[in-house]
Design a protein around this motif. Sequence first.
Motif, PDB file in Angstrom:
ATOM      1  N   ARG A 132       1.159  -1.111  -0.111  1.00 24.26           N
ATOM      2  CA  ARG A 132      -0.289   0.161   0.234  1.00 24.26           C
ATOM      3  C   ARG A 132       0.706   1.312  -0.062  1.00 24.26           C
ATOM      4  NH1 ARG A 132      -2.445   1.237   4.236  1.00 24.26           N
ATOM      5  NH2 ARG A 132      -1.629  -0.322   6.167  1.00 24.26           N
ATOM      6  N   TYR A 133       0.554   2.179  -1.037  1.00 23.77           N
ATOM      7  CA  TYR A 133       1.420   3.386  -1.132  1.00 23.77           C
ATOM      8  C   TYR A 133       0.816   4.278  -2.162  1.00 23.77           C
ATOM      9  CZ  TYR A 133       1.770   2.645  -6.087  1.00 23.77           C
ATOM     10  OH  TYR A 133       1.249   2.084  -7.154  1.00 23.77           O
ATOM     11  N   ASN A 134       1.485   5.850  -1.750  1.00 24.51           N
ATOM     12  CA  ASN A 134       0.801   7.139  -2.148  1.00 24.51           C
ATOM     13  C   ASN A 134       1.902   8.152  -2.516  1.00 24.51           C
ATOM     14  OD1 ASN A 134      -1.547   6.093  -0.347  1.00 24.51           O
ATOM     15  ND2 ASN A 134      -1.771   6.919  -2.075  1.00 24.51           N
ATOM     16  N   GLN A 135       1.755   9.016  -3.663  1.00 25.06           N
ATOM     17  CA  GLN A 135       2.628  10.168  -3.786  1.00 25.06           C
ATOM     18  C   GLN A 135       2.307  11.151  -2.896  1.00 25.06           C
ATOM     19  OE1 GLN A 135       3.161  11.022  -7.382  1.00 25.06           O
ATOM     20  NE2 GLN A 135       3.140   8.996  -8.605  1.00 25.06           N
ATOM     21  N   VAL A 136       3.249  11.551  -2.821  1.00 26.60           N
ATOM     22  CA  VAL A 136       3.270  12.168  -1.223  1.00 26.60           C
ATOM     23  C   VAL A 136       3.500  14.151  -2.094  1.00 26.60           C
ATOM     24  CG1 VAL A 136       3.808  14.204   0.920  1.00 26.60           C
ATOM     25  CG2 VAL A 136       3.623  10.995   0.678  1.00 26.60           C
ATOM     26  N   LEU A 137       4.333  14.398  -2.401  1.00 25.14           N
ATOM     27  CA  LEU A 137       5.299  15.508  -2.989  1.00 25.14           C
ATOM     28  C   LEU A 137       5.872  14.480  -4.199  1.00 25.14           C
ATOM     29  CD1 LEU A 137       4.851  18.287  -2.994  1.00 25.14           C
ATOM     30  CD2 LEU A 137       7.086  18.230  -1.794  1.00 25.14           C
ATOM     31  N   LYS A 138       5.688  15.498  -5.760  1.00 29.24           N
ATOM     32  CA  LYS A 138       6.202  15.424  -7.176  1.00 29.24           C
ATOM     33  C   LYS A 138       6.818  16.365  -6.637  1.00 29.24           C
ATOM     34  CE  LYS A 138       5.519  14.055 -10.209  1.00 29.24           C
ATOM     35  NZ  LYS A 138       4.528  13.576 -11.711  1.00 29.24           N
ATOM     36  N   ALA A 139       8.470  17.261  -6.862  1.00 29.21           N
ATOM     37  CA  ALA A 139       9.275  18.055  -7.009  1.00 29.21           C
ATOM     38  C   ALA A 139      10.443  17.878  -7.169  1.00 29.21           C
ATOM     39  CB  ALA A 139       9.288  18.844  -5.886  1.00 29.21           C
ATOM     40  N   ALA A 140      10.918  18.730  -7.777  1.00 32.59           N
ATOM     41  CA  ALA A 140      12.689  19.127  -8.542  1.00 32.59           C
ATOM     42  C   ALA A 140      13.367  18.171  -9.066  1.00 32.59           C
ATOM     43  CB  ALA A 140      13.641  19.826  -6.909  1.00 32.59           C
ATOM     44  N   GLY A 141      12.367  17.274  -9.976  1.00 33.22           N
ATOM     45  CA  GLY A 141      12.858  15.709 -10.393  1.00 33.22           C
ATOM     46  C   GLY A 141      13.045  14.500  -9.206  1.00 33.22           C
ATOM     47  N   MET A 142      12.118  14.837  -8.132  1.00 30.35           N
ATOM     48  CA  MET A 142      11.807  13.451  -7.385  1.00 30.35           C
ATOM     49  C   MET A 142      10.302  13.501  -7.037  1.00 30.35           C
ATOM     50  SD  MET A 142      15.284  12.754  -6.285  1.00 30.35           S
ATOM     51  CE  MET A 142      16.498  13.698  -6.452  1.00 30.35           C
ATOM     52  N   ILE A 143      10.396  12.407  -6.175  1.00 31.93           N
ATOM     53  CA  ILE A 143       8.577  12.026  -6.544  1.00 31.93           C
ATOM     54  C   ILE A 143       9.168  11.410  -5.253  1.00 31.93           C
ATOM     55  CG2 ILE A 143       6.640  10.102  -6.399  1.00 31.93           C
ATOM     56  CD1 ILE A 143       7.461  10.011  -9.031  1.00 31.93           C
ATOM     57  N   TYR A 144       8.436  12.507  -3.937  1.00 35.54           N
ATOM     58  CA  TYR A 144       8.313  11.669  -2.279  1.00 35.54           C
ATOM     59  C   TYR A 144       7.238  11.126  -2.077  1.00 35.54           C
ATOM     60  CZ  TYR A 144      12.333  15.112  -1.489  1.00 35.54           C
ATOM     61  OH  TYR A 144      12.746  15.987  -1.704  1.00 35.54           O
ATOM     62  N   ALA A 145       7.354   9.359  -1.495  1.00 33.63           N
ATOM     63  CA  ALA A 145       6.303   8.452  -1.903  1.00 33.63           C
ATOM     64  C   ALA A 145       6.779   8.144  -0.044  1.00 33.63           C
ATOM     65  CB  ALA A 145       6.820   7.673  -2.723  1.00 33.63           C
ATOM     66  N   VAL A 146       4.724   7.147   0.367  1.00 33.92           N
ATOM     67  CA  VAL A 146       5.178   6.552   1.605  1.00 33.92           C
ATOM     68  C   VAL A 146       4.214   5.952   1.853  1.00 33.92           C
ATOM     69  CG1 VAL A 146       2.949   7.630   1.923  1.00 33.92           C
ATOM     70  CG2 VAL A 146       3.347   6.985   3.834  1.00 33.92           C
ATOM     71  N   GLU A 147       4.986   4.584   1.450  1.00 29.11           N
ATOM     72  CA  GLU A 147       5.243   2.787   1.922  1.00 29.11           C
ATOM     73  C   GLU A 147       4.056   3.116   3.206  1.00 29.11           C
ATOM     74  OE1 GLU A 147       6.765  -1.635   2.941  1.00 29.11           O
ATOM     75  OE2 GLU A 147       7.965   0.812   2.642  1.00 29.11           O
ATOM     76  N   TRP A 148       2.461   2.647   3.359  1.00 31.01           N
ATOM     77  CA  TRP A 148       1.982   2.351   4.987  1.00 31.01           C
ATOM     78  C   TRP A 148       1.705   1.042   5.225  1.00 31.01           C
ATOM     79  CZ3 TRP A 148       0.206   6.961   6.080  1.00 31.01           C
ATOM     80  CH2 TRP A 148      -0.111   7.439   5.222  1.00 31.01           C
TER      81      TRP A 148
END
Length: 489
Positions: free
Chosen positions: A438-454
């Motif tokens: 289970r996961y979600n993208q938290v933020l996309k910025a500056a060529g990076m994706i910050y993602a959360v793994e639940w």
Amino acid sequence: MKGRLWRTYTLRLAAAWAGLLVLAGCQYTATPADLLLAPQATAENAAIAAAVQDALPPRAKLTVTDQGKTTSAIRKEDVDGDGRKEVIVTYVNEREEEKVMVLTSGSGSGEQSASGWHHWFTFTESSGYGVDWIEVSDLDDNGQPELFIAWNSYGDPYHQVNVYTVQGGEELRQYPPAPLAELPYEMARLGDVDGDGQEELVLITHDRDNLRAALHLYRLSGKEMLDELSTPIDGSVSGYYNLAIGQIAKGRYGLVMDAGIGAHSSMTHMFAWEDGQLKRVYPPLSEGDEEHVNDSSTFGGDGNHDGVLDIELLTPAPGQAEDVPYSEMLWIEKRKQWDGEGNFITVQERYVDYEQGYAIRFKSEWYNKVTVSHSNSSADAENPIDEAAALLEAVPEGIVFEQYSEETGQRAPLFAIYMVPLDNWGAFEQNWKDNGVRYNQVLKAAGMIYAVEWKDAPADWSERDQERFVSLQPDVEELKREFELLPEY
């Protein structure tokens, strides 16, 4: 990931010591419009950019100040009190001398000129080491503002702030204003230190050879800057790198400052204005300073943006192994505010990852119940996602947020944050899908994706413990609200 925290401390200290180190290499740009104050896309700013280009000497380049409310090379301020804004420009000439010039859209008396923006005057003073900061403030509230230009210099003292008043018209082209005062300092700020609604100039001076330092409070009287208060402070520190002035509790004003100690430790002090003096309230006079040393650099100020200054403390994240190398240690940043009496109340906790460029604020329910760990050292170390991250060398190690009881040692991962380069996201996401994560993208910025793994509560926990786990785990929208992308240093 060896050396993670060492690089983290290097970033924090680089920012902290920027005010102390003299940088010979300034930041340049060839296009004036690039350094205009936002919004850039206006007809007025286009006219200013063209005027700056015309006014710059041959082979001159724009530069930015080291710090201040704005670090733009081109700023608009009313420097002479006529109600119209002038343009202040910082640049370096072909002899590598830092200069400050002023453009006007009038004759110098506030009247509009048919030629539009044009060069008014350039200050005689210059520096080969850049400008620390520039501000405009009316210290004596007489309608005639003062212009403060803080020049960098070589060796102790590292800076000198010159105070000017700009009066006159076209004659200033030949005879620029001379400084009312030239004041050396290690750190300096303008702010309302006594709560009277009027700004004062506060300087920190530091004699390293003789281990002496002092706070100085300057006010303007007529055309003279008066040193009205000198308060001794610790002169044995490596240097003072941060100073903030303003409200420190309900109805109370003062300042907070941070100093470096040794290679990367720091000390914070808070002073309150009381009976015409600055009196120390932190650390309490009844306690030794050594009890309040932080293991890394800290930055007091309005950290939670509520209008009241706070102190910053760093505490090791609970639950780390006793033999964890210092370079691998994780920290929780706590911000505390004075209650005006003798107590300091926690107003914010957060985990800050300077290497991966983000921070996550802790909701109050997390205090003393949630900790952080590296993804390869947490209770979830066998997770196949970490194996995928190891295969993708461009993906930094994740940070796991865990429910943790210091009394019982019980712990379980709530979620993990990963910073994934956009080019690697497809493979990384596919691995998560293949493993049913289970996961979600938290933020996309500056060529990076910050993602959360639940994560899920351990199946062998009691129903009560599982309910507590669920109450601590945020949903994705709450996590997005508490997630903060850090500005680049």
